[in-house]
Scaffold this motif. Structure first.
Motif, PDB file in Angstrom:
ATOM      1  N   LEU A  22      16.556 -58.648  26.242  1.00 11.24           N
ATOM      2  CA  LEU A  22      17.617 -59.508  26.794  1.00 11.24           C
ATOM      3  C   LEU A  22      18.615 -58.707  27.619  1.00 11.24           C
ATOM      4  CD1 LEU A  22      18.239 -61.551  23.506  1.00 11.24           C
ATOM      5  CD2 LEU A  22      16.681 -62.104  25.401  1.00 11.24           C
ATOM      6  N   ASP A  23      19.245 -59.370  28.583  1.00 10.07           N
ATOM      7  CA  ASP A  23      20.268 -58.696  29.394  1.00 10.07           C
ATOM      8  C   ASP A  23      21.537 -58.499  28.554  1.00 10.07           C
ATOM      9  OD1 ASP A  23      22.205 -60.909  29.728  1.00 10.07           O
ATOM     10  OD2 ASP A  23      20.546 -61.852  30.797  1.00 10.07           O
ATOM     11  N   PRO A  24      22.467 -57.668  29.023  1.00 10.07           N
ATOM     12  CA  PRO A  24      23.637 -57.329  28.208  1.00 10.07           C
ATOM     13  C   PRO A  24      24.466 -58.534  27.739  1.00 10.07           C
ATOM     14  CG  PRO A  24      23.458 -55.783  30.023  1.00 10.07           C
ATOM     15  CD  PRO A  24      22.404 -56.831  30.247  1.00 10.07           C
ATOM     16  N   ASN A  25      24.698 -59.500  28.611  1.00  7.27           N
ATOM     17  CA  ASN A  25      25.504 -60.657  28.192  1.00  7.27           C
ATOM     18  C   ASN A  25      24.798 -61.470  27.119  1.00  7.27           C
ATOM     19  OD1 ASN A  25      27.700 -60.168  29.820  1.00  7.27           O
ATOM     20  ND2 ASN A  25      26.841 -61.335  31.549  1.00  7.27           N
ATOM     21  N   THR A  26      23.508 -61.680  27.314  1.00  9.65           N
ATOM     22  CA  THR A  26      22.732 -62.445  26.339  1.00  9.65           C
ATOM     23  C   THR A  26      22.636 -61.672  25.027  1.00  9.65           C
ATOM     24  OG1 THR A  26      21.471 -63.278  28.219  1.00  9.65           O
ATOM     25  CG2 THR A  26      20.585 -63.726  26.039  1.00  9.65           C
ATOM     26  N   THR A  27      22.470 -60.353  25.131  1.00  7.27           N
ATOM     27  CA  THR A  27      22.454 -59.506  23.937  1.00  7.27           C
ATOM     28  C   THR A  27      23.733 -59.700  23.133  1.00  7.27           C
ATOM     29  OG1 THR A  27      21.040 -57.807  24.908  1.00  7.27           O
ATOM     30  CG2 THR A  27      22.526 -57.083  23.153  1.00  7.27           C
ATOM     31  N   MET A  65      22.413 -47.549  20.624  1.00 10.96           N
ATOM     32  CA  MET A  65      23.639 -47.269  19.889  1.00 10.96           C
ATOM     33  C   MET A  65      24.638 -48.417  19.983  1.00 10.96           C
ATOM     34  SD  MET A  65      24.594 -44.533  18.337  1.00 10.96           S
ATOM     35  CE  MET A  65      24.406 -42.951  19.151  1.00 10.96           C
ATOM     36  N   SER A  66      24.715 -49.042  21.179  1.00 11.77           N
ATOM     37  CA  SER A  66      25.715 -50.099  21.400  1.00 11.77           C
ATOM     38  C   SER A  66      25.512 -51.260  20.428  1.00 11.77           C
ATOM     39  CB  SER A  66      25.650 -50.599  22.843  1.00 11.77           C
ATOM     40  OG  SER A  66      24.341 -51.039  23.134  1.00 11.77           O
ATOM     41  N   VAL A  67      24.271 -51.552  20.083  1.00 14.93           N
ATOM     42  CA  VAL A  67      23.985 -52.651  19.152  1.00 14.93           C
ATOM     43  C   VAL A  67      24.549 -52.303  17.776  1.00 14.93           C
ATOM     44  CG1 VAL A  67      22.122 -53.841  17.924  1.00 14.93           C
ATOM     45  CG2 VAL A  67      21.970 -53.507  20.398  1.00 14.93           C
ATOM     46  N   VAL A  68      24.313 -51.071  17.343  1.00 18.51           N
ATOM     47  CA  VAL A  68      24.823 -50.630  16.035  1.00 18.51           C
ATOM     48  C   VAL A  68      26.351 -50.683  16.028  1.00 18.51           C
ATOM     49  CG1 VAL A  68      25.022 -48.652  14.476  1.00 18.51           C
ATOM     50  CG2 VAL A  68      22.828 -49.176  15.544  1.00 18.51           C
ATOM     51  N   GLU A  69      26.941 -50.175  17.094  1.00 22.99           N
ATOM     52  CA  GLU A  69      28.404 -50.141  17.149  1.00 22.99           C
ATOM     53  C   GLU A  69      29.004 -51.543  17.167  1.00 22.99           C
ATOM     54  OE1 GLU A  69      29.728 -45.932  19.058  1.00 22.99           O
ATOM     55  OE2 GLU A  69      29.027 -47.431  20.499  1.00 22.99           O
ATOM     56  N   GLU A  70      28.300 -52.473  17.783  1.00 19.27           N
ATOM     57  CA  GLU A  70      28.868 -53.818  17.879  1.00 19.27           C
ATOM     58  C   GLU A  70      28.829 -54.575  16.558  1.00 19.27           C
ATOM     59  OE1 GLU A  70      27.768 -56.118  21.324  1.00 19.27           O
ATOM     60  OE2 GLU A  70      28.718 -57.920  20.531  1.00 19.27           O
ATOM     61  N   ILE A  71      27.753 -54.507  15.802  1.00 21.14           N
ATOM     62  CA  ILE A  71      27.703 -55.393  14.626  1.00 21.14           C
ATOM     63  C   ILE A  71      27.406 -54.730  13.279  1.00 21.14           C
ATOM     64  CG2 ILE A  71      27.153 -57.514  15.885  1.00 21.14           C
ATOM     65  CD1 ILE A  71      24.255 -57.203  14.799  1.00 21.14           C
ATOM     66  N   CYS A  72      26.924 -53.486  13.254  1.00 22.87           N
ATOM     67  CA  CYS A  72      26.489 -52.942  11.962  1.00 22.87           C
ATOM     68  C   CYS A  72      27.648 -52.316  11.187  1.00 22.87           C
ATOM     69  CB  CYS A  72      25.389 -51.903  12.168  1.00 22.87           C
ATOM     70  SG  CYS A  72      23.900 -52.612  12.904  1.00 22.87           S
ATOM     71  N   ASN A  73      27.624 -52.442   9.875  1.00 23.56           N
ATOM     72  CA  ASN A  73      28.594 -51.713   9.061  1.00 23.56           C
ATOM     73  C   ASN A  73      27.992 -50.415   8.513  1.00 23.56           C
ATOM     74  OD1 ASN A  73      27.050 -53.486   7.326  1.00 23.56           O
ATOM     75  ND2 ASN A  73      28.406 -52.911   5.656  1.00 23.56           N
ATOM     76  N   ARG A  74      26.672 -50.417   8.311  1.00 18.64           N
ATOM     77  CA  ARG A  74      26.001 -49.193   7.836  1.00 18.64           C
ATOM     78  C   ARG A  74      24.840 -48.896   8.766  1.00 18.64           C
ATOM     79  NH1 ARG A  74      28.136 -46.700   3.328  1.00 18.64           N
ATOM     80  NH2 ARG A  74      26.076 -45.918   2.735  1.00 18.64           N
ATOM     81  N   VAL A  75      24.422 -47.643   8.769  1.00 19.12           N
ATOM     82  CA  VAL A  75      23.335 -47.261   9.669  1.00 19.12           C
ATOM     83  C   VAL A  75      22.529 -46.109   9.072  1.00 19.12           C
ATOM     84  CG1 VAL A  75      24.770 -45.618  10.991  1.00 19.12           C
ATOM     85  CG2 VAL A  75      22.783 -46.658  12.103  1.00 19.12           C
ATOM     86  N   ALA A  76      21.238 -46.116   9.359  1.00 17.45           N
ATOM     87  CA  ALA A  76      20.388 -44.962   9.085  1.00 17.45           C
ATOM     88  C   ALA A  76      19.785 -44.524  10.401  1.00 17.45           C
ATOM     89  CB  ALA A  76      19.286 -45.317   8.093  1.00 17.45           C
TER      90      ALA A  76
END
Ligand code: ADP
Ligand code: ADP
Length: 232
Positions: free
Chosen positions: A171-176, A201-212
């Motif tokens: 998906l494009d950035p806006n749809t993402t 990385m941007s996806v993790v930064e936008e919605i995740c609270n934890r990450v591996a």
């Protein structure tokens, strides 16, 4: 809660054995939006596919709400997969069915009466913001709209866990952004635990609270997103 212990998965290939996952230990808590990030081939997809046993681990255990997934019979696994649903990069909608009937599909398999299934499917169309697409076919929708229908279908069996395999990568950035907002809403309002595979990385930064962070089948970093990615 999802608990992976000593999870190992190998694939036999022409070139020899590929160790896709090597002794993975991870805990995903209820209510998390948990990111799995890493380069192509790191093992992200295999890890998530081991949670619902689309892939069978060679070693180790997968426990979801205390249920030991690798020990379940075929029938038990079918039931477990109504609790642990999945969305994909390529949406995987059924092209010969309308949106409404795509969303009804898992309920048909679970023998939910047709009228009840249809009512629930219409509620889900509202939830994902596409109430007017009931009779449309997937080919008539944009990528973002297709993913909304796939999300509605994934929610049809009232799951506890939603697994997202590169769900915004096509998906494009806006749809993402819009799809990530919808996933966050589902997490907050329905209390569904979400596992997000991504190479961004941007996806993790936008919605995740934890990450591996996964690399060559190994977890090389794990923890709170703020702590791991905070900019000095
Ligand atoms: P990612 O999702 O991070 O891109 P994958 O989990 O798809 O990584 O793949 C991890 C490794 O396992 C890669 O080397 C990949 O080629 C290999 N692999 C994955 N699935 C299979 C399979 N069905 N058969 C053989 N090798 C596989
Ligand atoms: P992803 O974007 O999830 O990493 P891939 O394109 O790597 O997807 O894999 C798509 C499918 O192909 C998966 O079912 C995976 O198990 C399988 N696969 C991946 N790598 C290989 C491989 N080297 N050999 C055979 N199958 C593979």
């Amino acid at each position: 809660m999802i608990e992976l212990q000593h999870l190992t998965k190998r694939f036999a290939t022409k070139g020899g054995t590929v160790v896709a996952l090597n002794d993975i230990n991870l805990t995903i808590r209820d209510g998390d939006i948990y990111g799995i990030i890493g380069m192509s081939g790191a093992g992200k997809s295999t890890l998530v596919r081991c949670i619902n046993m689309l892939e069978r681990p060679d070693e180790g255990s997968v426990s979801v709400d205390g249920r030991r997934m690798e020990t379940l019979s075929a029938g038990e696994l079918r039931a477990a997969r109504r609790d642990i649903t999945m969305i994909f990069q390529q949406f995987n909608l059924l092209m010969q069915r309308t949106c409404l009937r795509n969303i009804m599909f898992p309920m048909e398999l679970a023998k939910v009466p047709k009228e009840k299934a249809e009512a629930r499917a219409r509620e889900l169309l509202e939830l994902v913001g596409l109430p007017d697409k009931a009779e449309a076919y997937p080919a008539q929708l944009s990528g973002g709209q297709k993913q909304r229908i796939a999300i509605a279908r994934a929610l049809a069996t009232d799951p506890k866990v939603l697994l997202c395999d590169e769900a915004t990568s096509a998906l494009d950035p806006n749809t993402t952004h819009a799809i990530l907002q919808l996933i966050q809403k589902i997490n907050r309002e329905l209390g569904i635990t979400v596992v997000v595979i991504t190479h961004q990385m941007s996806v993790v930064e936008e919605i995740c609270n934890r990450v591996a962070i996964l690399d060559e089948g190994t977890v090389v970093e794990e923890g709170d997103v703020q702590a791991i990615f905070s900019h000095p």
